[in-house]
Design an enzyme around this catalytic site. Structure first.
Site, mmCIF file in Angstrom:
data_model
loop_
_atom_site.group_PDB
_atom_site.id
_atom_site.type_symbol
_atom_site.label_atom_id
_atom_site.label_comp_id
_atom_site.label_asym_id
_atom_site.label_seq_id
_atom_site.Cartn_x
_atom_site.Cartn_y
_atom_site.Cartn_z
ATOM 1 N N SER A 141 0.853 -1.191 0.000
ATOM 2 C CA SER A 141 0.000 0.000 0.000
ATOM 3 C C SER A 141 0.889 1.242 0.000
ATOM 4 O O SER A 141 2.007 1.216 0.541
ATOM 5 C CB SER A 141 -0.878 0.026 1.253
ATOM 6 O OG SER A 141 -1.539 1.273 1.366
ATOM 7 N N TYR A 155 -1.627 -0.476 10.348
ATOM 8 C CA TYR A 155 -1.793 -1.031 8.987
ATOM 9 C C TYR A 155 -0.616 -0.602 8.117
ATOM 10 O O TYR A 155 -0.030 -1.434 7.397
ATOM 11 C CB TYR A 155 -3.113 -0.509 8.422
ATOM 12 C CG TYR A 155 -3.338 -0.757 6.942
ATOM 13 C CD1 TYR A 155 -3.873 -1.958 6.481
ATOM 14 C CD2 TYR A 155 -3.046 0.236 5.997
ATOM 15 C CE1 TYR A 155 -4.101 -2.173 5.120
ATOM 16 C CE2 TYR A 155 -3.268 0.033 4.646
ATOM 17 C CZ TYR A 155 -3.799 -1.170 4.218
ATOM 18 O OH TYR A 155 -4.021 -1.371 2.873
HETATM 19 P P1 NAP Z 1 -11.679 -5.670 0.228
HETATM 20 O O1 NAP Z 1 -12.476 -5.164 -0.906
HETATM 21 O O2 NAP Z 1 -12.080 -5.338 1.614
HETATM 22 O O3 NAP Z 1 -11.548 -7.271 0.072
HETATM 23 C C1 NAP Z 1 -10.796 -7.973 1.016
HETATM 24 C C2 NAP Z 1 -10.612 -9.384 0.536
HETATM 25 O O4 NAP Z 1 -9.780 -10.081 1.467
HETATM 26 C C3 NAP Z 1 -11.915 -10.156 0.464
HETATM 27 O O5 NAP Z 1 -11.827 -11.031 -0.635
HETATM 28 C C4 NAP Z 1 -11.942 -10.925 1.777
HETATM 29 O O6 NAP Z 1 -12.705 -12.129 1.705
HETATM 30 C C5 NAP Z 1 -10.474 -11.237 1.942
HETATM 31 N N1 NAP Z 1 -10.032 -11.487 3.317
HETATM 32 C C6 NAP Z 1 -10.098 -10.652 4.387
HETATM 33 N N2 NAP Z 1 -9.563 -11.239 5.478
HETATM 34 C C7 NAP Z 1 -9.146 -12.469 5.092
HETATM 35 C C8 NAP Z 1 -8.527 -13.548 5.757
HETATM 36 N N3 NAP Z 1 -8.200 -13.505 7.061
HETATM 37 N N4 NAP Z 1 -8.230 -14.655 5.039
HETATM 38 C C9 NAP Z 1 -8.534 -14.726 3.726
HETATM 39 N N5 NAP Z 1 -9.131 -13.750 3.048
HETATM 40 C C10 NAP Z 1 -9.439 -12.624 3.721
HETATM 41 O O7 NAP Z 1 -10.142 -5.205 0.108
HETATM 42 P P2 NAP Z 1 -9.325 -4.487 -1.084
HETATM 43 O O8 NAP Z 1 -9.512 -3.023 -0.954
HETATM 44 O O9 NAP Z 1 -9.592 -5.142 -2.373
HETATM 45 O O10 NAP Z 1 -7.831 -4.789 -0.588
HETATM 46 C C11 NAP Z 1 -7.056 -5.839 -1.125
HETATM 47 C C12 NAP Z 1 -5.605 -5.594 -0.751
HETATM 48 O O11 NAP Z 1 -5.191 -4.321 -1.272
HETATM 49 C C13 NAP Z 1 -5.358 -5.540 0.753
HETATM 50 O O12 NAP Z 1 -4.118 -6.149 1.048
HETATM 51 C C14 NAP Z 1 -5.291 -4.054 1.037
HETATM 52 O O13 NAP Z 1 -4.523 -3.767 2.182
HETATM 53 C C15 NAP Z 1 -4.636 -3.539 -0.241
HETATM 54 N N6 NAP Z 1 -4.863 -2.111 -0.515
HETATM 55 C C16 NAP Z 1 -6.134 -1.635 -0.713
HETATM 56 C C17 NAP Z 1 -6.287 -0.276 -0.968
HETATM 57 C C18 NAP Z 1 -7.641 0.339 -1.196
HETATM 58 O O14 NAP Z 1 -7.751 1.589 -1.181
HETATM 59 N N7 NAP Z 1 -8.689 -0.432 -1.432
HETATM 60 C C19 NAP Z 1 -5.171 0.572 -1.012
HETATM 61 C C20 NAP Z 1 -3.910 0.034 -0.802
HETATM 62 C C21 NAP Z 1 -3.771 -1.310 -0.557
HETATM 63 P P3 NAP Z 1 -14.330 -12.117 1.922
HETATM 64 O O15 NAP Z 1 -14.909 -11.532 0.649
HETATM 65 O O16 NAP Z 1 -14.676 -13.540 2.095
HETATM 66 O O17 NAP Z 1 -14.606 -11.258 3.111
#
Ligand code: NAP
Length: 246
Positions: A141, A155
């Site tokens: 991130s 985080y």
């Molecule tokens: P999201 O929409 O909240 O989706 C999270 C995903 O992770 C879901 O598929 C969830 O499964 C799964 N998950 C959560 N806890 C888990 C666990 N303990 N074991 C296995 N699976 C788990 O998140 P996102 O925004 O796409 O983020 C994805 C990655 O990108 C993360 O590492 C996040 O830190 C990073 N990121 C995101 C952003 C942003 O702005 N969105 C920015 C920088 C980095 P379920 O669907 O079953 O709940």
């Protein structure tokens, strides 16, 4: 040539789901991990299969060693040797200052974002070393370098650890023919912001950035697919920042 077999954790929603669909279009077969939202996982798997890929859906909590082993075992049994890993499943906990954070939230964020990544990388390292090739992409991130004061410094710390893991593991596994890279997104339109208690965060936070808007998951997925591809054959140990200039 046989199709690459790629494990994507957190493939049910957000960046992980967009990555699964993009990888399917780019010729990968997929093991799609999710932890609780089976409906979202099946919806993504349907889109993946519609793109012509084979897809196994596995419920896995990445903090659980046995679950991680089962994810890779299932992928190997159903699809063949695992050639790629997208370490993506992540959580933030509620937004706020560290002084106000609950210990259980800190522990969960550390376990999902760091221990989970390590368990998946360890299994991938074992499998890919035996294979003599492979590629890992860790989702970091922009928070790793911004620090995210007042929002979630814990985080941000796990994401800085992800960058260190990426650099160290790339050096450890390079001689075995395995590349390890990271992608560091900025603010992306996904459910993660509502989960941390601020659904409007993408629009409000992105307004002050150079491109003036949040990114879409598909804008991250393309970079992940490139890092897994032969076009990135000389790329390892790098963190690709995709943050609209932030
Ligand atoms: P999201 O929409 O909240 O989706 C999270 C995903 O992770 C879901 O598929 C969830 O499964 C799964 N998950 C959560 N806890 C888990 C666990 N303990 N074991 C296995 N699976 C788990 O998140 P996102 O925004 O796409 O983020 C994805 C990655 O990108 C993360 O590492 C996040 O830190 C990073 N990121 C995101 C952003 C942003 O702005 N969105 C920015 C920088 C980095 P379920 O669907 O079953 O709940």
């Amino acid at each position: 040539m046989s199709r690459p077999v790629t494990v994507v954790t957190g493939g049910s929603r957000g960046i992980g789901a967009a990555t699964c669909v993009r990888l399917a279009r780019d010729g990968h077969d997929l093991a799609l991990g999710y932890v609780s939202n089976s409906a979202a996982a099946e919806e993504t798997a349907t889109a993946v299969r519609a793109a012509g890929a084979r897809c196994v859906v596995v419920r896995v909590d990445t903090t659980d060693e046995a679950d991680v082993e089962r994810l890779f075992d299932t992928a190997t049994a159903e699809l063949g040797p695992v050639t790629g890993l997208v370490n993506n499943a992540g959580v933030t906990g509620p937004l706020g200052r560290l002084a106000d954070a609950r210990t259980e939230d800190l522990r969960r964020v550390l376990e999902v974002n760091l221990l989970g990544y390590l368990l998946c990388c360890r299994r991938a390292a074992r499998d890919m070393t035996a294979l003599g090739s492979g590629a890992i992409v860790n989702i970091s991130s922009a928070a790793a370098t911004l620090g995210s004061p007042g929002e979630y410094v814990h985080y941000a710390a796990t994401k800085a650890a992800t960058d260190a893991l990426t650099v160290g593991l790339s050096k450890e596994l390079g001689p075995d023919g395995i590349r390890v890279n990271a992608v560091a997104p900025g603010i992306i339109n996904t459910d993660i912001h509502a989960a941390m208690g601020e659904p409007d965060r993408p629009a409000t936070t992105a307004a002050g950035t150079p491109l003036g808007r949040p990114g879409e998951p598909s804008e991250i997925a393309g970079a992940i697919s490139w890092l897994l591809s032969a076009d990135a054959s000389f790329t390892t140990g790098t963190v690709v920042r995709i943050s609209g200039g932030r």
